[in-house]
Design a protein around this motif. Sequence first.
Motif, short mmCIF file in Angstrom:
data_model
loop_
_atom_site.label_atom_id
_atom_site.label_comp_id
_atom_site.label_asym_id
_atom_site.label_seq_id
_atom_site.Cartn_x
_atom_site.Cartn_y
_atom_site.Cartn_z
N LEU A 181 0.80 -1.22 0.00
CA LEU A 181 0.00 0.00 0.00
C LEU A 181 0.83 1.27 0.00
CD1 LEU A 181 -2.68 -1.11 2.63
CD2 LEU A 181 -2.76 -1.36 0.15
N GLY A 182 2.14 1.13 0.18
CA GLY A 182 3.00 2.31 0.21
C GLY A 182 3.66 2.46 1.57
N GLU A 183 4.92 2.87 1.56
CA GLU A 183 5.67 3.04 2.80
C GLU A 183 5.13 4.25 3.56
OE1 GLU A 183 9.40 3.50 1.00
OE2 GLU A 183 9.18 1.62 -0.10
N ASN A 184 4.53 4.00 4.70
CA ASN A 184 3.81 5.06 5.39
C ASN A 184 3.92 4.88 6.90
OD1 ASN A 184 1.55 6.66 6.49
ND2 ASN A 184 1.07 6.97 4.33
N ASP A 185 4.27 5.94 7.60
CA ASP A 185 4.45 5.86 9.04
C ASP A 185 3.14 5.57 9.78
OD1 ASP A 185 7.13 6.35 8.79
OD2 ASP A 185 6.97 8.50 9.10
N ASP A 186 2.00 5.74 9.10
CA ASP A 186 0.73 5.49 9.77
C ASP A 186 0.44 4.00 9.92
OD1 ASP A 186 -0.16 8.11 10.31
OD2 ASP A 186 -0.69 8.38 8.22
N PHE A 187 1.23 3.14 9.29
CA PHE A 187 1.02 1.71 9.43
C PHE A 187 1.72 1.19 10.70
CE2 PHE A 187 0.70 1.99 4.65
CZ PHE A 187 -0.68 1.88 4.64
N ILE A 188 1.42 1.80 11.82
CA ILE A 188 1.86 1.32 13.13
C ILE A 188 0.58 0.89 13.84
CG2 ILE A 188 3.01 1.88 15.28
CD1 ILE A 188 4.59 4.01 13.79
N LEU A 189 0.37 -0.42 13.90
CA LEU A 189 -0.91 -0.97 14.29
C LEU A 189 -0.91 -1.45 15.74
CD1 LEU A 189 -1.55 -2.89 10.95
CD2 LEU A 189 -2.29 -0.58 11.58
#
Length: 472
Positions: A181-189
């Motif tokens: 989906l793209g390298e994104n800092d929001d993918f911290i789950l």
Amino acid sequence: MSRFGFLLAATLVTSNAGLLGAVDPSSALEESVLRTQFEKFVADFNRVYKDDDEVAERYEIFKSNIELIAVRNAAEAAAGSTGTHGVTKFADLTQEEFASRYLKTITPEDLAASKAQPGMFEAEATNNSSNSRLRGRQLLATYDQDWTGVYTTAVKNQGYCGSCWAFSVVEQVESDSMRLLGENDDFILSPQELVSCDTSNGNAGCNGGWTTTAYDYIESSGGLVQETAYPYVSGATGTQYSCDTDAILNPLVTVTDYYQYYTESAMAQHVGQVGTLSIAIDASTWASYTSGVMSTCGTSIDHAVQITGVNTDSSNSMGDAYWLVRNSWGTDWGYSGYIYLSYGDNTCGITTIPTYTEVKLTGGTSVPTAAPTAGSGISNTIKNLLREIEDATGLDEQYVVMILVFLIVFVICSCISCCCRQTRPRRQPPVRHVQNPVHQNYGEYPATQGQATLVYTPIQPSAPPASGPYSA
């Protein structure tokens, strides 16, 4: 020198130099040396015990672990491994305490009952799966790949909670989200969502769980929320806590499918070319690991972690082919939270359940806010389009690409040809000149005859003869 004294000396010399320093073997027999090192351990790791009785108890455990560390180092040396054990932050725990706090997986009775599909490279190896997505791609003989910092978030710490299974799953979904989906800092789950809310299929929070059943929960529940929406708190108390249903209303990412490998060669192809893998493993000897490539351990699965790299060349700087594995015990263990495991021998049961996922954004209100970095955007859109075409047609990737290239070239050539026809000047018909007598004052006039234009040019009358003697 007693056997214990010899083991103590060897252990203290090979332990973390920053913690224990160099020790003279001749003085290692003395109780004062052990006491001094124990006090340093307490200071370095901020240990606080409730009373003198517990101090004495922990000191005896520390001494026992020093002997155990030496035994493990001897086993690694006998195997020709570079793996090294030493004093770590777990040195005052019994093996039973360590296992109950940090090693908790609940292995299903029937591993084959998992809904996982064969991984993309496993399909290539066995050639008996309908998943032909990467069949036909050239495979490398050796791999040297590290996805750390590319498709991984920071090292996490599960704390005093047997939630390793939740961390392994969350880390894998994070990595696959970055990859797809793209390298994104929001993918911290949120691991806490799995610990508190995934109570189906035998998962039990701090008392253990299993990776594939956690994927099932994520898919059925609608996805995982971000860590900021549901922070991890179970590590401080070892308590599961009840599910906060308000916190999980707006999931960010969900799992649409998951895949499993069965051989190390297929795993190496995936990690070498695609990305990370979630794994379950025997970590019963990991408490004392400090450095090197570890090769001696059992196969009784009790822990879940993530593979982030592989090097199949045994002549590398580590001295052995290895897997690079991210643990969930914080950065003050191992190599800043990582361990190297020997490649090619199913070390620690590494082939038990290696998995990866396919993911998608849920479309809820908890969506990424940061702009995708390089490698996402249009490139990932093209990748997703190729995957959809491959799945719909059953064709290999190379054939799909060839067909798309042909169509693109055909369209471009057609457009160029059309533009040329529109801009080219129309050809004028030929002009034929015909001389005909005309009346006086009769000008030129055209006359059409077939495809040619006849232009009649008047012929000037001849001049009258000059007057002469014979003229009338």
